[in-house]
Design a protein around this motif. Structure first.
Motif, PDB file in Angstrom:
ATOM      1  N   ILE A 195      27.732  -0.335 -30.444  1.00  0.00           N
ATOM      2  CA  ILE A 195      26.822   0.823 -30.469  1.00  0.00           C
ATOM      3  C   ILE A 195      27.632   2.071 -30.117  1.00  0.00           C
ATOM      4  CG2 ILE A 195      24.695   1.843 -29.536  1.00  0.00           C
ATOM      5  CD1 ILE A 195      24.010  -0.977 -28.410  1.00  0.00           C
ATOM      6  N   THR A 196      27.445   3.121 -30.893  1.00  0.00           N
ATOM      7  CA  THR A 196      28.071   4.414 -30.579  1.00  0.00           C
ATOM      8  C   THR A 196      26.956   5.450 -30.414  1.00  0.00           C
ATOM      9  OG1 THR A 196      29.748   3.745 -32.166  1.00  0.00           O
ATOM     10  CG2 THR A 196      29.873   6.010 -31.335  1.00  0.00           C
ATOM     11  N   VAL A 197      27.004   6.172 -29.276  1.00  0.00           N
ATOM     12  CA  VAL A 197      25.942   7.153 -29.008  1.00  0.00           C
ATOM     13  C   VAL A 197      26.488   8.558 -29.219  1.00  0.00           C
ATOM     14  CG1 VAL A 197      24.474   8.168 -27.211  1.00  0.00           C
ATOM     15  CG2 VAL A 197      24.705   5.681 -27.383  1.00  0.00           C
ATOM     16  N   ASP A 198      25.691   9.364 -29.950  1.00  0.00           N
ATOM     17  CA  ASP A 198      26.053  10.775 -30.114  1.00  0.00           C
ATOM     18  C   ASP A 198      24.781  11.582 -29.867  1.00  0.00           C
ATOM     19  OD1 ASP A 198      27.043  12.870 -32.970  1.00  0.00           O
ATOM     20  OD2 ASP A 198      26.827  13.264 -30.805  1.00  0.00           O
ATOM     21  N   GLY A 199      24.642  12.075 -28.630  1.00  0.00           N
ATOM     22  CA  GLY A 199      23.432  12.835 -28.273  1.00  0.00           C
ATOM     23  C   GLY A 199      22.202  11.939 -28.302  1.00  0.00           C
ATOM     24  N   HIS A 200      21.215  12.280 -29.120  1.00  0.00           N
ATOM     25  CA  HIS A 200      19.962  11.522 -29.164  1.00  0.00           C
ATOM     26  C   HIS A 200      19.994  10.425 -30.220  1.00  0.00           C
ATOM     27  CE1 HIS A 200      17.355  13.891 -26.423  1.00  0.00           C
ATOM     28  NE2 HIS A 200      18.265  14.806 -26.657  1.00  0.00           N
ATOM     29  N   THR A 201      21.190  10.228 -30.822  1.00  0.00           N
ATOM     30  CA  THR A 201      21.297   9.219 -31.878  1.00  0.00           C
ATOM     31  C   THR A 201      22.267   8.118 -31.483  1.00  0.00           C
ATOM     32  OG1 THR A 201      20.870  10.877 -33.587  1.00  0.00           O
ATOM     33  CG2 THR A 201      21.918   8.842 -34.307  1.00  0.00           C
ATOM     34  N   ALA A 202      21.819   6.871 -31.651  1.00  0.00           N
ATOM     35  CA  ALA A 202      22.723   5.727 -31.429  1.00  0.00           C
ATOM     36  C   ALA A 202      22.987   5.097 -32.790  1.00  0.00           C
ATOM     37  CB  ALA A 202      22.076   4.704 -30.504  1.00  0.00           C
ATOM     38  N   LEU A 203      24.275   4.834 -33.073  1.00  0.00           N
ATOM     39  CA  LEU A 203      24.648   4.156 -34.322  1.00  0.00           C
ATOM     40  C   LEU A 203      24.924   2.701 -33.965  1.00  0.00           C
ATOM     41  CD1 LEU A 203      25.392   4.832 -37.375  1.00  0.00           C
ATOM     42  CD2 LEU A 203      27.779   4.678 -36.597  1.00  0.00           C
ATOM     43  N   VAL A 204      24.180   1.787 -34.557  1.00  0.00           N
ATOM     44  CA  VAL A 204      24.303   0.370 -34.197  1.00  0.00           C
ATOM     45  C   VAL A 204      24.855  -0.416 -35.381  1.00  0.00           C
ATOM     46  CG1 VAL A 204      23.094  -1.661 -33.315  1.00  0.00           C
ATOM     47  CG2 VAL A 204      22.251   0.632 -32.725  1.00  0.00           C
ATOM     48  N   LYS A 205      25.980  -1.089 -35.158  1.00  0.00           N
ATOM     49  CA  LYS A 205      26.537  -1.952 -36.210  1.00  0.00           C
ATOM     50  C   LYS A 205      26.240  -3.405 -35.838  1.00  0.00           C
ATOM     51  CE  LYS A 205      30.256   1.228 -37.511  1.00  0.00           C
ATOM     52  NZ  LYS A 205      31.582   1.695 -37.053  1.00  0.00           N
ATOM     53  N   GLY A 206      25.510  -4.091 -36.686  1.00  0.00           N
ATOM     54  CA  GLY A 206      25.147  -5.477 -36.369  1.00  0.00           C
ATOM     55  C   GLY A 206      26.377  -6.358 -36.211  1.00  0.00           C
ATOM     56  N   VAL A 207      26.363  -7.224 -35.211  1.00  0.00           N
ATOM     57  CA  VAL A 207      27.475  -8.173 -35.007  1.00  0.00           C
ATOM     58  C   VAL A 207      26.949  -9.587 -35.239  1.00  0.00           C
ATOM     59  CG1 VAL A 207      28.770  -6.708 -33.419  1.00  0.00           C
ATOM     60  CG2 VAL A 207      27.000  -8.262 -32.512  1.00  0.00           C
ATOM     61  N   SER A 208      27.882 -10.539 -35.448  1.00  0.00           N
ATOM     62  CA  SER A 208      27.443 -11.905 -35.790  1.00  0.00           C
ATOM     63  C   SER A 208      26.771 -12.577 -34.603  1.00  0.00           C
ATOM     64  CB  SER A 208      28.659 -12.734 -36.222  1.00  0.00           C
ATOM     65  OG  SER A 208      29.612 -12.740 -35.150  1.00  0.00           O
TER      66      SER A 208
END
Ligand code: EPZ
Length: 421
Positions: free
Chosen positions: A349-362
């Protein structure tokens, strides 16, 4: 400090009964202060915040009689109009006694609630709304000192008030205050949450004259007095949503009972988009899943949009879903406290302000993590249900504030979860 130990990897199957809504019960308990005769409630969940509110009301002189999920509250002899810092610091929703105390007794001394993990959470709109109704309010030494004793008949005066922000407890506080005001109050840009509607339904049964609850304009015609009534509190849509996500993530087939699908449109739509099979049948919802989900973008906003109280749970789901998703939190300033704990379990998960970018993992790997606030704790439980090996969640007193019999309900569905101290 209690902790939960979860052995991940078990599917969930069976039935779970949803409890009464915490966020409906809290204002409705405070509404008892408005009534001259006893208020009889049912579906009051055994939650820490409920216990705290009942204790606060008893200190004020309300006679409280509790038997399982039934609670009777008699406010015919209230002796104190104060909510101390000691009480309010443990639960900010104590601010909900302010409106009722002012409306019925013309005086209130309520500690300013501090901030909390998810943000500063000011109550300026509560205060401005009461001032619009004529209340004299001074903030001194961390307390809200409020009075209507200078007003005609010592009563709040009906007013038109536009709320700059949609505030759930702000709407509830002002709606309760307006029930006994002289004249008519119009609240604009009001919160439309189902818990606001449930409070309005209870108040109208007590003799209030409220129209428009559930829309952004609520009109309240003041009356002379309110009496007790019988009211069954609406089901907890957030507890329900949490179990629905648990079933989608862990895989299996879970049927929720005592639930209203019409309160969960945004959540049901998102779960279907993620690939879970959601079937609605009257007051039950069945979620069926093979545990293989697609990532879904989430953006929180006031009801009926996607609820902020389900953001952390969906973030946990996106952590193990296929694909990349964004989770945008528009309501609170700091409601990503679960991110660093999910990362300890292997989430990307990468957070930038009010947005979190989530990359699914196995997969996620069990670890020791720490609960920081109520819904963040729920997301860690969900992650623990699917993580490999064992996950230990510390400081789970946060969970006890909002989830009744959590480990019992999960274990009954097949989860390997136990509480330890
Ligand atoms: C209620 O909190 C709920 N609590 C919260 O649930 C929920 O997350 C929140 O509404 C939003 O849906 C109860 O009902 C007891 P707001 P509330 O006032 O009323 C700002 C849970 O997990 N604001 O709707 O405190 C505020 O800072 C809890 O069960 C002001 O600026 O939330 C926030 O950014 C967590 N001034 C936004 O508005 C004010 O006077 C929405 O807050 C009031 C609010």
């Amino acid at each position: 400090m209690d902790k939960l130990i979860i052995k991940g990897g078990e599917p969930l199957n069976g039935e779970v009964t949803i409890s009464g809504a915490k966020n409906a019960a809290l204002p409705i308990l405070c509404a008892s202060l408005l009534a001259e005769t006893p208020l009889q409630l049912s579906s009051i969940a055994a939650l820490k915040d409920i216990g705290t509110t009942l204790k606060l009301l008893e200190i004020m002189g309300v006679k409280v009689d509790r038997n399982a999920d039934k609670v009777s509250l008699d406010a015919s002899e209230v002796t104190s109009f104060e909510a101390t810092y000691e009480m309010v610091k443990t639960m900010r929703a104590s601010i909900l006694v302010l409106g009722p105390l002012l409306a019925r007794f013309g005086s209130a001394r309520v500690s300013l609630p501090g901030g909390c993990a998810i943000g500063p959470r000011p109550v300026d709109l509560h205060i401005k709304g009461l001032q619009a109704m004529g209340a004299a309010i001074h903030i001194t030494h961390g307390y809200i000192q409020a009075s209507t004793l200078h007003l005609p008949n010592r009563r709040l005066q009906g007013a038109r008030y536009y709320m700059d922000l949609v505030t759930v407890t702000g709407t509830e506080n002002l709606m309760m205050a307006a029930t006994l005001a002289e004249g008519t109050t119009v609240l604009e840009n009001a919160a439309k949450e189902p818990e606001v509607v449930d409070l309005a339904e209870c108040l109208n049964k007590m003799g209030a004259k409220i129209a428009g609850a559930g829309t952004d304009i609520i009109t309240i015609e003041g009356v002379e007095k309110l009496n007790g009534t019988n009211h069954n509190v609406v089901c907890d849509r957030i507890e329900a949503g949490t179990y629905m996500v648990a079933a989608a993530m862990a895989g299996g087939e879970v049927t929720l009972k005592n639930v209203r699908a019409d309160l969960l449109d945004a959540v049901i739509d998102k779960l279907r988009e993620a690939g879970a099979e959601v079937t609605v049948n009257g007051e039950t919802i069945t979620v069926k899943s093979d545990g293989k989900l697609k990532a879904v973008n989430v953006r929180t906003a006031p009801h009926p949009a996607f609820p902020t109280d389900m953001q952390a749970q969906f973030m946990a789901m996106n952590c193990i879903a296929e694909g990349v998703s964004t989770v945008i939190e528009t309501i609170f300033e700091n409601r990503f406290m679960h991110v660093q704990e999910l990362q300890r379990l292997g989430a990307d998960i990468t957070v930038d302000g009010h947005t979190a970018l989530v990359k699914g993992v196995s997969h996620l790997d069990g670890a020791t993590v720490m609960a920081t606030d109520l819904r963040a704790s729920a997301s860690l439980v969900l992650a623990g249900l699917v993580a490999r090996d064992e996950t230990v969640i510390e400081r789970i007193y946060h969970l006890d504030r909002g989830y009744e019999l959590l480990e019992e309900k999960l274990a009954a569905l097949g989860a390997k979860v136990k509480r330890a101290n």
